[in-house]
Design a protein around this motif. Structure first.
Motif, PDB file in Angstrom:
ATOM      1  N   THR A  39       0.981  -1.166  -0.097  1.00  0.00           N
ATOM      2  CA  THR A  39      -0.031  -0.124  -0.230  1.00  0.00           C
ATOM      3  C   THR A  39       0.862   1.191  -0.003  1.00  0.00           C
ATOM      4  O   THR A  39       1.781   1.542   0.696  1.00  0.00           O
ATOM      5  N   MET A  40       0.702   2.044  -0.938  1.00  0.00           N
ATOM      6  CA  MET A  40       1.608   3.232  -1.044  1.00  0.00           C
ATOM      7  C   MET A  40       0.978   4.429  -0.271  1.00  0.00           C
ATOM      8  O   MET A  40      -0.161   4.722  -0.412  1.00  0.00           O
ATOM      9  N   VAL A  41       1.852   5.220   0.270  1.00  0.00           N
ATOM     10  CA  VAL A  41       1.638   6.424   0.910  1.00  0.00           C
ATOM     11  C   VAL A  41       2.482   7.430   0.703  1.00  0.00           C
ATOM     12  O   VAL A  41       3.822   7.522   0.401  1.00  0.00           O
ATOM     13  N   ALA A  42       1.925   8.790   0.528  1.00  0.00           N
ATOM     14  CA  ALA A  42       3.043   9.802   0.322  1.00  0.00           C
ATOM     15  C   ALA A  42       3.882  10.191   1.368  1.00  0.00           C
ATOM     16  O   ALA A  42       3.841  10.185   2.564  1.00  0.00           O
ATOM     17  N   GLY A  43       4.996  10.290   0.727  1.00  0.00           N
ATOM     18  CA  GLY A  43       6.212  10.329   1.478  1.00  0.00           C
ATOM     19  C   GLY A  43       7.641  10.839   0.804  1.00  0.00           C
ATOM     20  O   GLY A  43       7.720  12.009   0.155  1.00  0.00           O
ATOM     21  N   ASN A  44       8.610   9.655   0.819  1.00  0.00           N
ATOM     22  CA  ASN A  44       9.773  10.126   0.289  1.00  0.00           C
ATOM     23  C   ASN A  44       9.927  10.931  -0.832  1.00  0.00           C
ATOM     24  O   ASN A  44      10.849  12.097  -1.165  1.00  0.00           O
ATOM     25  N   VAL A  45       9.278  10.483  -2.072  1.00  0.00           N
ATOM     26  CA  VAL A  45       9.306  11.285  -3.260  1.00  0.00           C
ATOM     27  C   VAL A  45       7.828  11.372  -3.982  1.00  0.00           C
ATOM     28  O   VAL A  45       7.034  10.983  -3.476  1.00  0.00           O
ATOM     29  N   GLY A  46       8.187  11.920  -5.287  1.00  0.00           N
ATOM     30  CA  GLY A  46       6.945  12.066  -5.853  1.00  0.00           C
ATOM     31  C   GLY A  46       6.013  10.717  -5.762  1.00  0.00           C
ATOM     32  O   GLY A  46       6.558   9.617  -6.017  1.00  0.00           O
ATOM     33  N   PHE A  47       4.539  10.924  -5.567  1.00  0.00           N
ATOM     34  CA  PHE A  47       3.769   9.445  -5.475  1.00  0.00           C
ATOM     35  C   PHE A  47       4.059   8.577  -6.693  1.00  0.00           C
ATOM     36  O   PHE A  47       4.256   7.446  -6.402  1.00  0.00           O
ATOM     37  N   ASP A  48       3.754   9.131  -7.826  1.00  0.00           N
ATOM     38  CA  ASP A  48       4.011   8.314  -9.053  1.00  0.00           C
ATOM     39  C   ASP A  48       5.086   7.838  -9.083  1.00  0.00           C
ATOM     40  O   ASP A  48       5.466   6.479  -9.677  1.00  0.00           O
ATOM     41  N   GLN A  49       6.424   8.451  -8.985  1.00  0.00           N
ATOM     42  CA  GLN A  49       7.563   7.935  -8.718  1.00  0.00           C
ATOM     43  C   GLN A  49       7.748   6.833  -7.840  1.00  0.00           C
ATOM     44  O   GLN A  49       8.350   5.673  -8.081  1.00  0.00           O
ATOM     45  N   GLN A  50       6.980   6.943  -6.753  1.00  0.00           N
ATOM     46  CA  GLN A  50       7.013   5.807  -5.643  1.00  0.00           C
ATOM     47  C   GLN A  50       6.582   4.461  -6.287  1.00  0.00           C
ATOM     48  O   GLN A  50       6.970   3.390  -6.193  1.00  0.00           O
ATOM     49  N   VAL A  51       5.425   4.673  -6.979  1.00  0.00           N
ATOM     50  CA  VAL A  51       4.791   3.679  -7.462  1.00  0.00           C
ATOM     51  C   VAL A  51       5.871   2.942  -8.561  1.00  0.00           C
ATOM     52  O   VAL A  51       5.687   1.645  -8.633  1.00  0.00           O
ATOM     53  N   LEU A  71      -2.986   2.144  -4.378  1.00  0.00           N
ATOM     54  CA  LEU A  71      -2.677   3.382  -4.160  1.00  0.00           C
ATOM     55  C   LEU A  71      -3.154   4.031  -2.941  1.00  0.00           C
ATOM     56  O   LEU A  71      -4.523   3.910  -2.901  1.00  0.00           O
ATOM     57  N   GLY A  72      -2.537   4.599  -1.903  1.00  0.00           N
ATOM     58  CA  GLY A  72      -3.278   5.188  -0.936  1.00  0.00           C
ATOM     59  C   GLY A  72      -3.213   6.754  -0.630  1.00  0.00           C
ATOM     60  O   GLY A  72      -3.291   7.329  -1.868  1.00  0.00           O
ATOM     61  N   CYS A  73      -3.018   7.464   0.455  1.00  0.00           N
ATOM     62  CA  CYS A  73      -3.071   8.514   0.602  1.00  0.00           C
ATOM     63  C   CYS A  73      -2.101   9.409   0.077  1.00  0.00           C
ATOM     64  O   CYS A  73      -0.789   8.930   0.213  1.00  0.00           O
ATOM     65  N   ARG A  74      -2.382  10.461  -0.893  1.00  0.00           N
ATOM     66  CA  ARG A  74      -1.268  11.155  -1.661  1.00  0.00           C
ATOM     67  C   ARG A  74      -0.784  12.379  -1.029  1.00  0.00           C
ATOM     68  O   ARG A  74      -0.033  12.931  -1.393  1.00  0.00           O
ATOM     69  N   ARG A  75      -1.141  12.581   0.349  1.00  0.00           N
ATOM     70  CA  ARG A  75      -0.893  13.774   0.930  1.00  0.00           C
ATOM     71  C   ARG A  75      -1.108  13.481   2.611  1.00  0.00           C
ATOM     72  O   ARG A  75      -1.958  12.608   2.869  1.00  0.00           O
ATOM     73  N   PRO A  76      -0.608  14.133   3.419  1.00  0.00           N
ATOM     74  CA  PRO A  76      -0.952  13.864   4.949  1.00  0.00           C
ATOM     75  C   PRO A  76      -2.208  14.490   5.329  1.00  0.00           C
ATOM     76  O   PRO A  76      -2.748  15.188   4.432  1.00  0.00           O
ATOM     77  N   GLY A 101       1.822  -1.741 -19.771  1.00  0.00           N
ATOM     78  CA  GLY A 101       1.099  -2.693 -19.237  1.00  0.00           C
ATOM     79  C   GLY A 101       1.209  -2.957 -17.778  1.00  0.00           C
ATOM     80  O   GLY A 101       0.486  -3.644 -17.075  1.00  0.00           O
ATOM     81  N   LEU A 102       2.155  -1.969 -16.956  1.00  0.00           N
ATOM     82  CA  LEU A 102       2.126  -2.264 -15.405  1.00  0.00           C
ATOM     83  C   LEU A 102       0.859  -1.604 -14.845  1.00  0.00           C
ATOM     84  O   LEU A 102       0.502  -0.608 -15.503  1.00  0.00           O
ATOM     85  N   THR A 103       0.384  -2.341 -13.786  1.00  0.00           N
ATOM     86  CA  THR A 103      -1.025  -1.794 -13.215  1.00  0.00           C
ATOM     87  C   THR A 103      -0.682  -1.699 -11.746  1.00  0.00           C
ATOM     88  O   THR A 103      -0.059  -2.144 -11.115  1.00  0.00           O
ATOM     89  N   THR A 104      -1.831  -0.857 -11.272  1.00  0.00           N
ATOM     90  CA  THR A 104      -2.015  -0.972  -9.822  1.00  0.00           C
ATOM     91  C   THR A 104      -3.249  -1.363  -9.450  1.00  0.00           C
ATOM     92  O   THR A 104      -4.474  -1.342 -10.551  1.00  0.00           O
ATOM     93  N   GLU A 105      -3.874  -1.786  -8.433  1.00  0.00           N
ATOM     94  CA  GLU A 105      -5.294  -1.821  -8.069  1.00  0.00           C
ATOM     95  C   GLU A 105      -6.271  -0.771  -8.158  1.00  0.00           C
ATOM     96  O   GLU A 105      -5.978   0.202  -7.562  1.00  0.00           O
ATOM     97  N   ALA A 106      -7.388  -0.977  -8.330  1.00  0.00           N
ATOM     98  CA  ALA A 106      -8.445  -0.118  -8.301  1.00  0.00           C
ATOM     99  C   ALA A 106      -9.005   0.562  -7.063  1.00  0.00           C
ATOM    100  O   ALA A 106      -9.142   1.579  -6.689  1.00  0.00           O
TER     101      ALA A 106
END
Ligand code: RIB
Ligand code: CA
Length: 329
Positions: A39-51, A71-76, A101-106
């Protein structure tokens, strides 16, 4: 793994960059671990780069598509997002690959945390190695969530020690102090892996160790060198003699608690109101009569932790797709 040893179902909640990537590698390579989701959370670097970094990591493992990424919360929850790009670059060491073709969950990351732990209450642990926004929002949305989580291992704070983004605060708790306060008051069974002194004493890989990892010559060791390169430069510029690995230590502590040499039950409280000390983790040392809410790790076997990760990186893998090296823009 001995036949009687059971596996550890785990969700990795992450702001994927540098050591977060190594945590995913440890979770995917250790036979004890059963990684159910990222589960992805806003932190280190840009959210899409984290993915992107999470996909790059799974690609280095040859495991693209095998773990759902939500994809989780994109900001605090309240304060604006703060990045650590000055430390990590883009967190990928400049690695790139064909992303066709790379995907993430809805399903949102918060909903995935709630659903997975509701399907198997008391069975799934969480390794939270970024700001705690997803965990806090999940606990607000469903107050029964904390009791369903078997063990919550959190990387964050410093134990009466120095911060790393301000003198008082460690990055994960600084980025979202309100979420950290909510999580420590929500009733989780928390194990805390702090930045200082623990990480700085037991989870820094020095130049000779980094050379040993580089000499392994495997796809994972090369990936490690790439994603840790910019952080090494930053660490040495601030007097840390190597790369820091608090996130992967958090996974190692969950999977192999015998790595822990000393820990204690403490009360952890998070400062939210002062700009000077925002994100400071007030960790009692047991003489204030405060109700403990976390097991705070104070020392681990650093040599065993290093050899644990080195042996994982030594394991041959076949990346799904070829890497190319781009810039870190
Ligand atoms: O302070 C250390 C934490 O922030 C780790 O989770 C690492 O990812 C850094 O960005
Ligand atoms: Ca992290």
């Amino acid at each position: 793994m001995s036949s009687e040893q059971t596996t550890v179902p785990v969700i990795i909640d992450t702001d994927t960059a540098q050591d977060d990537c190594i945590t995913i590698i440890a979770g995917m390579m250790d036979p004890v671990a059963d990684v159910r989701a990222i589960t992805m959370v806003a932190g280190n670097v840009g959210f899409d780069q984290q993915v992107r970094n999470a996909h790059l990591t799974l690609n280095a493992l040859g495991r693209l598509g095998e773990v759902p990424i939500h994809l989780g919360c994109r900001r605090p929850v309240l304060v604006p997002w703060v990045s650590a790009e000055n430390v990590h670059g883009d967190g990928s060491g400049g690695l790139r690959m064909d992303e066709e073709g790379l995907t993430t969950e809805a399903e949102h990351g918060v909903d995935a945390l709630l659903r997975l732990t509701a399907e198997e209450p008391g069975e799934i642990s969480i390794v939270a190695i970024g700001p705690l926004t997803n965990l806090a929002v999940a606990a607000i949305k469903d107050p029964t969530f904390p009791a369903r989580v078997k063990q919550l291992v959190i990387m964050g704070g410093s134990n009466n020690g120095r911060g790393n983004i301000t003198p008082a605060a460690e990055f994960n708790f600084y980025v979202d102090p309100h979420a950290a306060r909510i999580v420590f008051e929500a009733g989780f069974d928390i194990t805390l892996v702090p930045w200082a002194p623990l990480t700085l004493q037991d989870a820094v890989f020095k130049r000779d160790q980094l050379a040993e990892i580089e000499a392994l010559g495997t796809p994972l060791s090369e990936f490690f060198g790439r994603v840790c390169s910019s952080t090494l430069a930053f660490d040495e510029s601030v007097g840390i003699p190597g790369t820091t690995h608090p996130d992967s230590l958090s996974m190692a502590v969950l999977l192999h608690p015998d790595l822990v040499l000393r820990s204690s039950r403490q009360n952890v409280a998070i400062e939210c109101d002062s700009e000077l000390t925002r994100g400071y983790a007030a960790i009692s040392w047991g003489v204030h009569g405060l109700e403990p809410n976390a097991e705070v790790i104070e020392a681990v076997d650093g040599e065993r932790f290093y050899t644990y990760l080195r042996d994982i990186l030594a394991t041959p893998t076949q990346p799904n797709r070829p890497f190319r090296v781009g810039d870190q823009s």
